[in-house]
Each structure stands twice: as structure tokens, then as C-alpha cells.
Design a protein around this motif. Structure first.
Motif, PDB file in Angstrom:
ATOM      1  N   ASP A 132     149.122 112.212   5.010  1.00 21.37           N
ATOM      2  CA  ASP A 132     149.517 113.233   4.074  1.00 21.37           C
ATOM      3  C   ASP A 132     149.587 112.725   2.589  1.00 21.37           C
ATOM      4  N   ASP A 133     148.696 113.212   1.799  1.00 14.99           N
ATOM      5  CA  ASP A 133     148.723 112.840   0.367  1.00 14.99           C
ATOM      6  C   ASP A 133     148.145 111.521  -0.068  1.00 14.99           C
ATOM      7  N   CYS A 177     148.774 120.891   1.352  1.00 12.26           N
ATOM      8  CA  CYS A 177     148.770 120.942   2.707  1.00 12.26           C
ATOM      9  C   CYS A 177     148.481 121.995   3.416  1.00 12.26           C
ATOM     10  N   ARG A 235     145.205 122.163   6.144  1.00 10.93           N
ATOM     11  CA  ARG A 235     145.322 121.908   7.571  1.00 10.93           C
ATOM     12  C   ARG A 235     144.704 123.076   8.438  1.00 10.93           C
ATOM     13  N   LYS A 295     153.015 115.996  11.771  1.00 13.98           N
ATOM     14  CA  LYS A 295     153.441 117.216  10.616  1.00 13.98           C
ATOM     15  C   LYS A 295     152.458 118.288  11.098  1.00 13.98           C
ATOM     16  N   HIS A 298     153.519 111.224   1.985  1.00  9.30           N
ATOM     17  CA  HIS A 298     153.853 112.091   1.202  1.00  9.30           C
ATOM     18  C   HIS A 298     155.344 112.032   0.817  1.00  9.30           C
ATOM     19  N   ASP A 349     145.019 114.718   3.980  1.00 12.39           N
ATOM     20  CA  ASP A 349     144.932 116.382   3.937  1.00 12.39           C
ATOM     21  C   ASP A 349     144.566 116.886   2.288  1.00 12.39           C
ATOM     22  N   ASN A 350     144.901 115.993   1.400  1.00 14.01           N
ATOM     23  CA  ASN A 350     144.443 116.195  -0.053  1.00 14.01           C
ATOM     24  C   ASN A 350     144.759 114.912  -0.813  1.00 14.01           C
ATOM     25  N   LYS A 390     146.218 115.811  -5.912  1.00 15.10           N
ATOM     26  CA  LYS A 390     146.825 116.870  -5.094  1.00 15.10           C
ATOM     27  C   LYS A 390     147.079 118.121  -6.196  1.00 15.10           C
TER      28      LYS A 390
HETATM   29 MG    MG Z   1     149.534 116.926   1.551  1.00 14.69          MG
END
Ligand code: MG
Length: 453
Positions: A34-35, A74, A78, A133, A220, A272-273, A293
Motif C-alpha cells: 500500500d503506497d 487505493c 484495487r 486490506k 501506508h 496499489d499506487n 500517489k
Molecule cells: Mg494506497
């Protein structure tokens, strides 16, 4: 064939190639950070974050340098990964009046009419789990068990979506299947617990095909590492968290190897980004890419990605093919001999030939950089046109460019040199592409408009 020798050699190569074809129904593991930014791993040249397990995974497999998400935040990212479709098609893209993602006060979610990778694989008897997540709707009807997953252990949204940042939200809920088993779990232990659950799931399903979607809540913010990793990285707390995630990936791969499943298991690691630059030292790095992001510059959409499948993916490969997380849906469906839904547009393309080391024509592949429900930029082959730009998480209003800015991002990955004046034909081609694409989009109600924050 140029000569007899080569022709003779080809006779011997045939059985070798045949052997390299994948087995029936490989296990699929997607590990989704995540991130995590493009520049945050040692195998992507970070100078002080140490990621020996991911580096080893890349060494044994294939590392991608032009790998994209379906969105730069996010929730839509996803949705794109799990459905193979641009988030705008499923109502997961946001609108002018909505926020960027699903919040604790949101009442929308990924519509049940959408087909996820997990659902496609259930049709061919996979066992499926999501650890980590979700962020595709947290009301009971939108939870993972209604979207093709047999098992869920994790948090339904981001790890910051609790007080004090979200005053009216409950403490962070930790779910097992459909039940909240803890409120406000100790996040220092989250990576260890996720790892344990991932290993259990793999061990339990070692004699049947499985799909594990391990979506870490990290890096994240807020950042948390366990005692074993706290204070260890030269990169500070952010580095500690990434290094613990790297350890976790290593444990998953170790389990796959120990069970003798290496040649039957495709593992994909990505994010995810891009990095959340707004968080300063607690946010990551997009390396040489611009912004992060929340931006439609490369730093928002392009992420590190590694694919591992010993015996099928050759070791030490680097692919600069233009690939998207949306490609994973049709690719996995193909590998698992499942079927692609025919009643809807799937934006992803089967990229299994890339994994097998076959050359396929991808030089003119297109990437749409949506911000919410609007196209800000389009890439076609090496050319990227920006119709609208806006620095991520800034109060500066979006700036419209007529004609669009144009970058050759294979020459200029940092998007520094606008060459629009020199290439009117390319701009025209991309404008036509945009118009055609937009004409094919059916607007649906945005799920991100429902409820409050
Ligand atoms: Mg994210």
C-alpha cells in the motif's frame, strides 16, 4: 531458419519449451503493498532501504519497469486489479462531488455484479483468501466473502481511517471473515499476523489450487513496525516498515518452496499506487518518476512489480513492457483455464506470453490515467499526453492543457521535457483515441458518492 545448424538446434529446443509450459491450474499469490513507490526497493535502486527477499525474488524471476495501476489511489486501484476493468466502469472511480476513496462513513462498495479474480477462480475450484486490506466497501454486503473469497483476515479500509484522524469513525476494525474480532488492533504486530495467516492458508491448501491475495496495509501511514524491525533501517521508520514487508514476502516464498510448490505457483508482488509524498519522511519515493500517489504523473501510477514462477518464468529477467494490474485478471483466468466474462468490457489483456518470455506486440499499448471519472492523461507506446494536470493533494485547481502536454516517457521518464510542438500528428492520434474511448464509456452511479466520510 538461416542454416542447418540452427534448424537442428530448434529440434532440441522444442521439448525444452514444451516443458516450460505451465502446469494445470497454478496457485496464484498476489502481494499488494500500500503506497509503496517506484523507488522504494533495493532492486529499484533505493540507496538505504534493504530488501533482500524482494531482490532475490526479482533475481529468480522477472522485474517490471513499466508496470501500472488502474488508478493513483487505493479504492479504484484495487477495483481495477480485482476486476480487470477500469474503475469508471464499475462505479469505483469517484466523481466531482465524491472523495477519492471509500471512507469509514461511506455506504458504497464494489457492486456485486462485478466479477473479481477470486470469483473467476472459484468457478474452477480454487480456494481463495484475502489477508490484509480490502477497501472495496465495508458494509456487510460488500465484504470479501461476498466477492469470491473463502476467507478474510484483515482491515476493511486504510490503516489511518480511525480516530484521531477520522473523528467519527470507530476504532480500526480487524475482521476475520464477517466478524470484527478486534477493535484497534496493535498495528506494530499487523505484518507478523498477516504473515502467519498467509502461511497458514498456503499450508492448509498445499494439495489444491489456491488464490491468495495478500494486501498489506503498509507502508501506508501511520507507520508501524514490530520490535524486530523497529529502528533498524537506515531509512528510518519508513524503511523499517518496508523491510518488515520484505521479510514477510520472504516468509511466504519460503513456505511455497518448503512445500514443493515453487513450480506450481505464480507470485506477483506490486503496490496499489505511488508514494504518499504529502507524508514527508513518512512517505516513500517514486525514484526518478514525477510526483506520487494522487497524481496522474508517472509517480502516481507506475509502481515496482516482480513476478516469480520458477520453471516457467526464467530468472534474472527485466521487462520494460507496458503492463497494468488490470492485465492480471485475464492473465490469471487464462492460466487457471477459467473463463472470462463475455457480457462486459475487460480492459486488461492476457500478458502470460510476457511471463513465458515470448515476444508479443505491446509497443502501442495504451494506459489511461484517470483522476476520479476524468481522463487527465493517456499513454500510447512511448508517448504520454497530459490533458489536465494537478499536483497531488494540492489546493491548486486542475490546469487544462490545450493542446495537451506531450512527453516521450521512454526517453524522459521524469516528464520534464514537453515536446508537444514537435509532434502534432501524435497529439492528434491520442486525442482521437481519447474521444473514441470516452464514447465507449457508460457512466454508472459512483459508489464513492454514497454516505459521508
Ligand atoms: Mg494506497
Amino acid at each position: 531458419m538461416k542454416n542447418n545448424k540452427l534448424w537442428l538446434a530448434s529440434l532440441f529446443w522444442v521439448p525444452v519449451l514444451a516443458q516450460a509450459q505451465p502446469q494445470d491450474k497454478p496457485n496464484i499469490i498476489i502481494i499488494f503493498a500500500d503506497d509503496l513507490g517506484y523507488g522504494d526497493l533495493s532492486c529499484y535502486a533505493h540507496p538505504t532501504i534493504y530488501t533482500p527477499n524482494l531482490d532475490q525474488m526479482a533475481h529468480e524471476g522477472m522485474r517490471f519497469t513499466q508496470f501500472y495501476n488502474a488508478a493513483c489511489v487505493c479504492t479504484p486501484s484495487r477495483a481495477g486489479l480485482l476486476t480487470g476493468r477500469l474503475p469508471i466502469r464499475s462505479g469505483m472511480a469517484g466523481s466531482e462531488s465524491s472523495g477519492n476513496v471509500i471512507y469509514p462513513g461511506s455506504t458504497g462498495g464494489l457492486p456485486l455484479s462485478e466479477i473479481t479474480i477470486a470469483e473467476a477462480l472459484k468457478d474452477v475450484d480454487y480456494q481463495t483468501a484475502i489477508i490484509g486490506k480490502w477497501h472495496l466497501g465495508h458494509l456487510p454486503q460488500y465484504l470479501p466473502l461476498n466477492q469470491g473469497f473463502d476467507y478474510f483476515f484483515g482491515i476493511p479500509y486504510s490503516n489511518d481511517m480511525a480516530p484521531p484522524l477520522y473523528k467519527n469513525a470507530p476504532e480500526l476494525p480487524l475482521f476475520e471473515n464477517e466478524n470484527v474480532i478486534e477493535s484497534g488492533p496493535d498495528q506494530h504486530l499487523l505484518t507478523k499476523r498477516y504473515t502467519e495467516k498467509a502461511i497458514n492458508f498456503i499450508e492448509k491448501n498445499s494439495d489444491q489450487p489456491f488464490f491468495l491475495y495478500y494486501a498489506s496495509n503498509f507502508p501506508h501511514t501511520p507507520l508501524f513496525a514490530s520490535n524486530d524491525f523497529s529502528g533498524k533501517s537506515k531509512r528510518g521508520l519508513y524503511g523499517d516498515v518496508v523491510e518488515e514487508l520484505d521479510w514477510s514476502v520472504g516468509e511466504v516464498l519460503k513456505t511455497v518452496k518448503k512445500l514443493g510448490l515453487s513450480e506450481k505457483t505464480l507470485v506477483i508482488f506490486t503496490s496499489d499506487n505511488g508514494p504518499w509524498l504529502l507524508r514527508g519522511e513518512n512517505g516513500g519515493s517514486a525514484g526518478l518518476l514525477r510526483d506520487g500517489k494522487g497524481s496522474t504523473c508517472e509517480g502516481g501510477f507506475r509502481v515496482p512489480a516482480i513476478a516469480w514462477w520458477p520453471g516457467t518464468i526464467k530468472s534474472d529477467q527485466t521487462s520494460a513492457d507496458i503492463i497494468s494490474t488490470m492485465d492480471l485478471f485475464p492473465t490469471i483466468v487464462k492460466l487457471a483455464a477459467a473463463s472470462l466474462p463475455e457480457d462486459r468490457i475487460i480492459d486488461g489483456k492476457d500478458i502470460s506470453p510476457v511471463l513465458f518470455g515470448e515476444k508479443i506486440e505491446m509497443d502501442n499499448k495504451v494506459v489511461f490515467y484517470y483522476f476520479k471519472n476524468e481522463i487527465y492523461a493517456i499513454r500510447k507506446g512511448p508517448w504520454k499526453a497530459h490533458f489536465i494536470t494537478k499536483p497531488s493533494y494540492s489546493k491548486i485547481p486542475p490546469e487544462v492543457h490545450t493542446p495537451p502536454l506531450l512527453y516521450n516517457i521512454e526517453h524522459d521518464p521524469s516528464e520534464k521535457y514537453d515536446v508537444s510542438e514537435n509532434y502534432p500528428d501524435i497529439i492528434k492520434d491520442i486525442i482521437d483515441l481519447k474521444e473514441k474511448h470516452e464514447a465507449g464509456i457508460t457512466l454508472v452511479e459512483s459508489q464513492l458518492d454514497k454516505g459521508g466520510r
